[in-house]
Design a protein around this motif. Structure first.
Motif, PDB file in Angstrom:
ATOM      1  N   GLY A 238       0.867  -1.309   0.016  1.00  7.47           N
ATOM      2  CA  GLY A 238      -0.099   0.050   0.024  1.00  7.47           C
ATOM      3  C   GLY A 238       0.891   0.995  -0.097  1.00  7.47           C
ATOM      4  N   ASN A 239       0.256   2.385  -0.343  1.00  8.30           N
ATOM      5  CA  ASN A 239       1.099   3.587  -0.346  1.00  8.30           C
ATOM      6  C   ASN A 239       1.551   3.874   0.895  1.00  8.30           C
ATOM      7  OD1 ASN A 239       1.590   6.398  -1.485  1.00  8.30           O
ATOM      8  ND2 ASN A 239      -0.069   6.927   0.295  1.00  8.30           N
ATOM      9  N   ALA A 240       0.872   3.856   1.987  1.00 10.75           N
ATOM     10  CA  ALA A 240       1.203   4.306   3.362  1.00 10.75           C
ATOM     11  C   ALA A 240       2.432   3.251   3.917  1.00 10.75           C
ATOM     12  CB  ALA A 240       0.182   4.300   4.311  1.00 10.75           C
ATOM     13  N   ILE A 241       1.856   2.004   3.843  1.00 12.72           N
ATOM     14  CA  ILE A 241       2.889   0.877   4.266  1.00 12.72           C
ATOM     15  C   ILE A 241       4.103   0.459   3.481  1.00 12.72           C
ATOM     16  CG2 ILE A 241       1.631  -1.310   3.277  1.00 12.72           C
ATOM     17  CD1 ILE A 241       1.807  -2.429   6.566  1.00 12.72           C
ATOM     18  N   GLY A 242       3.939   0.488   2.211  1.00 13.95           N
ATOM     19  CA  GLY A 242       4.773   0.183   1.225  1.00 13.95           C
ATOM     20  C   GLY A 242       4.825  -1.316   1.006  1.00 13.95           C
ATOM     21  N   VAL A 243       5.856  -2.055   1.067  1.00 18.39           N
ATOM     22  CA  VAL A 243       5.702  -3.768   1.129  1.00 18.39           C
ATOM     23  C   VAL A 243       6.383  -4.336   2.298  1.00 18.39           C
ATOM     24  CG1 VAL A 243       6.519  -5.302  -0.376  1.00 18.39           C
ATOM     25  CG2 VAL A 243       6.254  -3.393  -1.503  1.00 18.39           C
ATOM     26  N   LYS A 244       5.424  -4.904   3.015  1.00 25.25           N
ATOM     27  CA  LYS A 244       5.825  -5.550   4.179  1.00 25.25           C
ATOM     28  C   LYS A 244       5.577  -6.825   4.343  1.00 25.25           C
ATOM     29  CE  LYS A 244       7.123  -1.467   6.616  1.00 25.25           C
ATOM     30  NZ  LYS A 244       8.251  -1.362   7.386  1.00 25.25           N
ATOM     31  N   ILE A 245       6.108  -7.646   5.174  1.00 24.27           N
ATOM     32  CA  ILE A 245       5.822  -9.281   5.372  1.00 24.27           C
ATOM     33  C   ILE A 245       5.042  -9.243   6.483  1.00 24.27           C
ATOM     34  CG2 ILE A 245       6.985 -11.442   6.328  1.00 24.27           C
ATOM     35  CD1 ILE A 245       9.478 -11.059   4.691  1.00 24.27           C
ATOM     36  N   VAL A 246       3.928 -10.164   6.256  1.00 21.92           N
ATOM     37  CA  VAL A 246       3.027 -10.748   7.584  1.00 21.92           C
ATOM     38  C   VAL A 246       3.783 -12.169   7.937  1.00 21.92           C
ATOM     39  CG1 VAL A 246       0.977 -11.777   8.099  1.00 21.92           C
ATOM     40  CG2 VAL A 246       1.082  -9.948   6.425  1.00 21.92           C
ATOM     41  N   ILE A 256      -0.963 -18.674  13.416  1.00 26.61           N
ATOM     42  CA  ILE A 256      -0.357 -19.396  11.930  1.00 26.61           C
ATOM     43  C   ILE A 256       0.445 -18.696  10.989  1.00 26.61           C
ATOM     44  CG2 ILE A 256      -1.666 -20.196   9.764  1.00 26.61           C
ATOM     45  CD1 ILE A 256      -4.133 -20.328  11.182  1.00 26.61           C
ATOM     46  N   SER A 257       1.660 -19.313  10.602  1.00 25.06           N
ATOM     47  CA  SER A 257       2.578 -18.508   9.894  1.00 25.06           C
ATOM     48  C   SER A 257       2.707 -19.112   8.550  1.00 25.06           C
ATOM     49  CB  SER A 257       3.925 -18.791  10.729  1.00 25.06           C
ATOM     50  OG  SER A 257       3.740 -18.093  11.908  1.00 25.06           O
ATOM     51  N   PRO A 258       2.965 -18.367   7.692  1.00 25.35           N
ATOM     52  CA  PRO A 258       3.493 -18.990   6.350  1.00 25.35           C
ATOM     53  C   PRO A 258       4.766 -19.702   6.759  1.00 25.35           C
ATOM     54  CG  PRO A 258       3.785 -16.705   6.283  1.00 25.35           C
ATOM     55  CD  PRO A 258       3.068 -16.943   7.738  1.00 25.35           C
ATOM     56  N   LYS A 259       5.397 -20.480   5.490  1.00 28.60           N
ATOM     57  CA  LYS A 259       6.561 -21.073   5.409  1.00 28.60           C
ATOM     58  C   LYS A 259       7.630 -20.096   5.717  1.00 28.60           C
ATOM     59  CE  LYS A 259       5.236 -24.916   2.433  1.00 28.60           C
ATOM     60  NZ  LYS A 259       5.425 -25.349   1.109  1.00 28.60           N
ATOM     61  N   MET A 260       7.631 -18.756   5.382  1.00 31.35           N
ATOM     62  CA  MET A 260       8.620 -17.800   5.382  1.00 31.35           C
ATOM     63  C   MET A 260       9.806 -18.119   4.631  1.00 31.35           C
ATOM     64  SD  MET A 260       7.440 -15.218   7.174  1.00 31.35           S
ATOM     65  CE  MET A 260       8.719 -14.310   7.994  1.00 31.35           C
ATOM     66  N   GLN A 261       9.612 -18.707   3.458  1.00 24.55           N
ATOM     67  CA  GLN A 261      10.615 -19.180   2.396  1.00 24.55           C
ATOM     68  C   GLN A 261      10.408 -17.851   1.453  1.00 24.55           C
ATOM     69  OE1 GLN A 261       9.399 -23.052   1.062  1.00 24.55           O
ATOM     70  NE2 GLN A 261       9.963 -24.172   2.853  1.00 24.55           N
ATOM     71  N   SER A 262      11.625 -18.126   0.384  1.00 25.05           N
ATOM     72  CA  SER A 262      11.990 -17.062  -0.777  1.00 25.05           C
ATOM     73  C   SER A 262      11.931 -15.892  -0.295  1.00 25.05           C
ATOM     74  CB  SER A 262      10.644 -17.279  -1.509  1.00 25.05           C
ATOM     75  OG  SER A 262      10.540 -18.494  -1.879  1.00 25.05           O
ATOM     76  N   LEU A 263      12.654 -15.420   0.961  1.00 32.93           N
ATOM     77  CA  LEU A 263      12.742 -14.098   1.453  1.00 32.93           C
ATOM     78  C   LEU A 263      13.537 -13.367   0.352  1.00 32.93           C
ATOM     79  CD1 LEU A 263      13.493 -14.960   5.233  1.00 32.93           C
ATOM     80  CD2 LEU A 263      11.362 -13.541   4.315  1.00 32.93           C
ATOM     81  N   ASP A 264      14.285 -13.957  -0.265  1.00 32.83           N
ATOM     82  CA  ASP A 264      15.110 -13.325  -1.334  1.00 32.83           C
ATOM     83  C   ASP A 264      14.306 -12.684  -2.248  1.00 32.83           C
ATOM     84  OD1 ASP A 264      14.435 -15.924  -2.104  1.00 32.83           O
ATOM     85  OD2 ASP A 264      16.105 -15.702  -3.753  1.00 32.83           O
ATOM     86  N   ILE A 265      13.308 -13.398  -2.687  1.00 27.86           N
ATOM     87  CA  ILE A 265      12.113 -12.810  -3.423  1.00 27.86           C
ATOM     88  C   ILE A 265      11.650 -11.544  -2.824  1.00 27.86           C
ATOM     89  CG2 ILE A 265      10.126 -13.122  -4.877  1.00 27.86           C
ATOM     90  CD1 ILE A 265      10.921 -16.067  -5.294  1.00 27.86           C
ATOM     91  N   TYR A 266      11.250 -11.628  -1.771  1.00 26.95           N
ATOM     92  CA  TYR A 266      10.727 -10.692  -1.110  1.00 26.95           C
ATOM     93  C   TYR A 266      11.285  -9.332  -1.135  1.00 26.95           C
ATOM     94  CZ  TYR A 266       9.740  -7.390   2.771  1.00 26.95           C
ATOM     95  OH  TYR A 266       9.714  -6.053   3.840  1.00 26.95           O
ATOM     96  N   HIS A 267      12.873  -9.520  -0.688  1.00 24.04           N
ATOM     97  CA  HIS A 267      13.621  -8.421  -0.631  1.00 24.04           C
ATOM     98  C   HIS A 267      14.007  -7.701  -1.875  1.00 24.04           C
ATOM     99  CE1 HIS A 267      15.379 -10.269   3.292  1.00 24.04           C
ATOM    100  NE2 HIS A 267      14.687  -9.404   3.686  1.00 24.04           N
TER     101      HIS A 267
END
Length: 328
Positions: A238-246, A256-267
């Motif tokens: 979003g405009n205010a938050i930008g891009v963040k991980i849940v 409940i958590s996602p696998k938290m894999q592919s962090l390199d793609i997020y970055h």
């Protein structure tokens, strides 16, 4: 604080009828934009915001045509008048209704207000803990940025003590949107987002563009809370938050958590988005020095119709690439 109650008008006090439909019935459409102060002073993708606002105005039958050049000039003049020093300034355009008598059939008039506010980081954390709202959200105007859509967001955030954000489900139990953010899921090199019950977010469009450049696929779709365990990543955009991980979701007492894999793609997605945004990529920014003649401004002369030579070309290219029609 100096604001603009309508295009080209500047004031410190708002005069609004107590019968205003915006005041009484939340009949209004708004946008959220950012001024970036770097080597130059710019607004990030204003043409995309005003296009979405125009879509909302047409959908709601306001009968109002936005003059984008005058709107951009109004924002830049407000920036100068308020002498803001922040590196980022939030811009709130608001199409509101002013009515002179009570009653739903009173048509009144539509005006375009602009208000600016210095802004730091919306949420400082990189990884967010989010509460899943128990109230299913099905909005009749979910595809436009209508003020009335945000009553549930305000209520849910009051309930979310101790959490960074909230996330809503539709009536089918699928996660669709945050209080003011799109939700993006990454699974098996494909990014997903809800289509029918969510705003066609502009930051989301940039994330989709960047993801495709990275070789990822894009599909419309969503997941239920329990299905998040099999998802690589969940992101808010979003405009205010930008891009963040849940980082995790709280749902019915369970974390409940996602696998938290592919962090390199997020970055890569986050960094490229920030580069376009804060790095002031000229294709997606309009610059103050292109619109405002500072010498004329210092002599108290205001020209709302001034625009750069590249304006029409850039607007056409950006709407063809990232306009709302592709995301409806």
């Amino acid at each position: 604080m100096i604001f603009s109650p309508d295009l080209g008008k500047f004031a410190e006090t708002l005069i609004l009828s107590p019968f205003s439909h915006s005041l009484n019935y939340a009949d209004a459409i708004f946008e959220g934009m950012s001024i970036v102060v770097g080597k130059r002073i710019s607004i990030f993708h204003p043409e995309l915001n005003y296009e979405r606002m125009q879509y909302g105005a047409d959908f709601m039958k306001y009968g109002y045509k936005i003059n984008i050049v005058r709107a951009i000039n109004t924002v830049f003049y407000l920036y100068l008048m308020n002498n803001y020093q922040s590196k980022r300034v939030y811009v709130r355009p608001l199409l509101y209704r002013d009515n002179d008598s009570v009653g739903l059939r009173n048509s009144g008039s539509t005006k375009l207000m602009h208000v600016l506010m210095p802004m730091g980081e919306y949420i400082a954390k990189e990884e967010l803990s989010v509460l899943v709202s128990e109230i299913p959200r099905e909005l009749p105007f979910a595809r436009i940025k209508a003020s009335s859509n945000y009553q549930l967001s305000l209520y849910a955030l009051r309930e979310a003590n101790g959490y960074d954000e909230v996330i809503f489900m539709n009536s089918k139990g699928k996660l669709i949107e945050g209080s003011g953010e799109n939700v993006v899921f990454l699974k098996d090199n494909t990014i997903y987002t809800d289509r029918d019950n969510s705003l066609p977010g502009i930051t989301l469009r940039f994330v989709v563009k960047i993801a495709k450049e990275l070789g990822l696929d894009f599909k419309y779709g969503s997941f239920g809370p329990e299905e998040i365990r099999d998802v690589d990543l969940v992101m808010f955009t979003g405009n205010a938050i930008g891009v963040k991980i849940v980082k995790n979701l709280s749902w019915r007492g369970n974390l409940i958590s996602p696998k938290m894999q592919s962090l390199d793609i997020y970055h890569k997605i986050r960094d490229r988005y920030n580069e376009i945004f804060m790095g002031q990529d000229e294709q997606y920014h309009m610059f103050l020095d292109e619109f405002i003649d500072i010498d004329a401004y210092n002599s108290n002369r205001i020209d709302l119709d001034r625009k750069p030579e590249r304006f029409d070309r850039v607007v056409k290219e950006n709407i063809e690439e990232l306009g709302i029609a592709k995301f409806l």
